[in-house]
Design a protein around this motif. Structure first.
Motif, mmCIF file in Angstrom:
data_model
loop_
_atom_site.group_PDB
_atom_site.id
_atom_site.type_symbol
_atom_site.label_atom_id
_atom_site.label_comp_id
_atom_site.label_asym_id
_atom_site.label_seq_id
_atom_site.Cartn_x
_atom_site.Cartn_y
_atom_site.Cartn_z
ATOM 1 N N SER A 215 -119.765 0.997 -14.787
ATOM 2 C CA SER A 215 -120.830 0.946 -15.616
ATOM 3 C C SER A 215 -121.985 2.012 -14.961
ATOM 4 C CB SER A 215 -121.489 -0.450 -15.969
ATOM 5 O OG SER A 215 -120.569 -1.165 -16.305
ATOM 6 N N ARG A 216 -123.106 2.311 -15.302
ATOM 7 C CA ARG A 216 -124.060 2.948 -14.724
ATOM 8 C C ARG A 216 -125.440 2.664 -15.158
ATOM 9 N NH1 ARG A 216 -121.703 5.265 -18.572
ATOM 10 N NH2 ARG A 216 -122.720 6.583 -20.187
ATOM 11 N N ALA A 217 -126.309 3.286 -14.695
ATOM 12 C CA ALA A 217 -127.691 3.432 -14.977
ATOM 13 C C ALA A 217 -128.496 1.947 -15.151
ATOM 14 C CB ALA A 217 -128.151 3.922 -16.357
ATOM 15 N N PRO A 218 -128.160 1.123 -14.305
ATOM 16 C CA PRO A 218 -128.855 -0.235 -14.072
ATOM 17 C C PRO A 218 -130.330 -0.378 -14.088
ATOM 18 C CG PRO A 218 -128.188 0.501 -11.707
ATOM 19 C CD PRO A 218 -127.918 1.566 -12.685
ATOM 20 N N GLN A 219 -130.820 -1.293 -14.929
ATOM 21 C CA GLN A 219 -132.174 -1.686 -15.051
ATOM 22 C C GLN A 219 -132.475 -3.057 -14.860
ATOM 23 O OE1 GLN A 219 -134.604 0.950 -15.828
ATOM 24 N NE2 GLN A 219 -132.726 2.230 -15.737
ATOM 25 N N ASN A 220 -133.119 -3.221 -13.598
ATOM 26 C CA ASN A 220 -133.511 -4.670 -13.205
ATOM 27 C C ASN A 220 -134.494 -5.104 -13.751
ATOM 28 O OD1 ASN A 220 -133.373 -6.970 -12.061
ATOM 29 N ND2 ASN A 220 -133.901 -6.516 -10.084
ATOM 30 N N ARG A 221 -134.794 -5.907 -14.932
ATOM 31 C CA ARG A 221 -135.835 -6.337 -15.650
ATOM 32 C C ARG A 221 -136.021 -7.977 -15.182
ATOM 33 N NH1 ARG A 221 -137.242 -1.724 -14.964
ATOM 34 N NH2 ARG A 221 -137.199 -0.135 -16.598
ATOM 35 N N THR A 222 -135.455 -8.014 -14.072
ATOM 36 C CA THR A 222 -135.615 -9.623 -13.734
ATOM 37 C C THR A 222 -136.681 -9.826 -12.812
ATOM 38 O OG1 THR A 222 -134.223 -9.727 -11.801
ATOM 39 C CG2 THR A 222 -133.283 -9.820 -14.090
ATOM 40 N N ASP A 223 -136.995 -10.933 -12.220
ATOM 41 C CA ASP A 223 -138.028 -11.217 -11.287
ATOM 42 C C ASP A 223 -137.200 -11.507 -9.819
ATOM 43 O OD1 ASP A 223 -136.831 -13.759 -11.452
ATOM 44 O OD2 ASP A 223 -138.485 -14.911 -11.781
ATOM 45 N N ALA A 224 -135.891 -11.017 -9.760
ATOM 46 C CA ALA A 224 -135.202 -11.145 -8.405
ATOM 47 C C ALA A 224 -134.709 -10.113 -7.889
ATOM 48 C CB ALA A 224 -134.090 -12.147 -8.554
ATOM 49 N N THR A 225 -134.299 -9.614 -6.735
ATOM 50 C CA THR A 225 -133.675 -8.481 -6.185
ATOM 51 C C THR A 225 -132.362 -8.508 -6.713
ATOM 52 O OG1 THR A 225 -135.376 -8.128 -4.533
ATOM 53 C CG2 THR A 225 -133.086 -6.926 -4.396
#
Length: 117
Positions: A72-82
């Protein structure tokens, strides 16, 4: 207070305590959504996501309809954790990248698994 009122109050408090003790503890989870892009076997772009992913557990990214083992590619972390993303499955290997909460990466970053702090 009458004796029956005291007995009812003690019974209610005991029942509430037993419910709290009997309930399983909730697993720690990152709050929010982690998104990523993948290509289906037919060549179409698709977006996958993990909602409120578990913390401390490696997750191999599901990419329905893609070739087995495809990155997969282009991750977007829209969580409150690293989020720490890995090129290899099972959060293994020397190729990984850390995404702080609210950040993302370009299409050039390939990944197959992720773990949240």
């Amino acid at each position: 207070m009458s004796r029956s009122s005291i007995t009812a109050a003690v019974g209610a408090a005991s029942s509430a305590f037993l419910l709290l003790v009997a309930m399983p503890g909730s697993a720690s989870a990152a709050t929010g959504q982690f998104r990523y892009t993948y290509t289906t076997a037919e060549g179409y772009e698709a977006v996958g996501f993990l909602n409120n992913p578990a913390s401390g557990e490696c997750t191999n990214l599901p990419a329905p309809g893609s070739a087995p083992g495809a990155a997969s590619r282009a991750p977007q972390n829209r969580t409150d954790a690293t989020a720490t993303v890995f090129l290899d499955a099972d959060c293994e290997g020397d190729t990984y990248y850390t995404l702080p909460p609210g950040t993302g990466a370009s299409d050039r970053l390939l990944l197959r698994s992720v773990v949240f702090s």
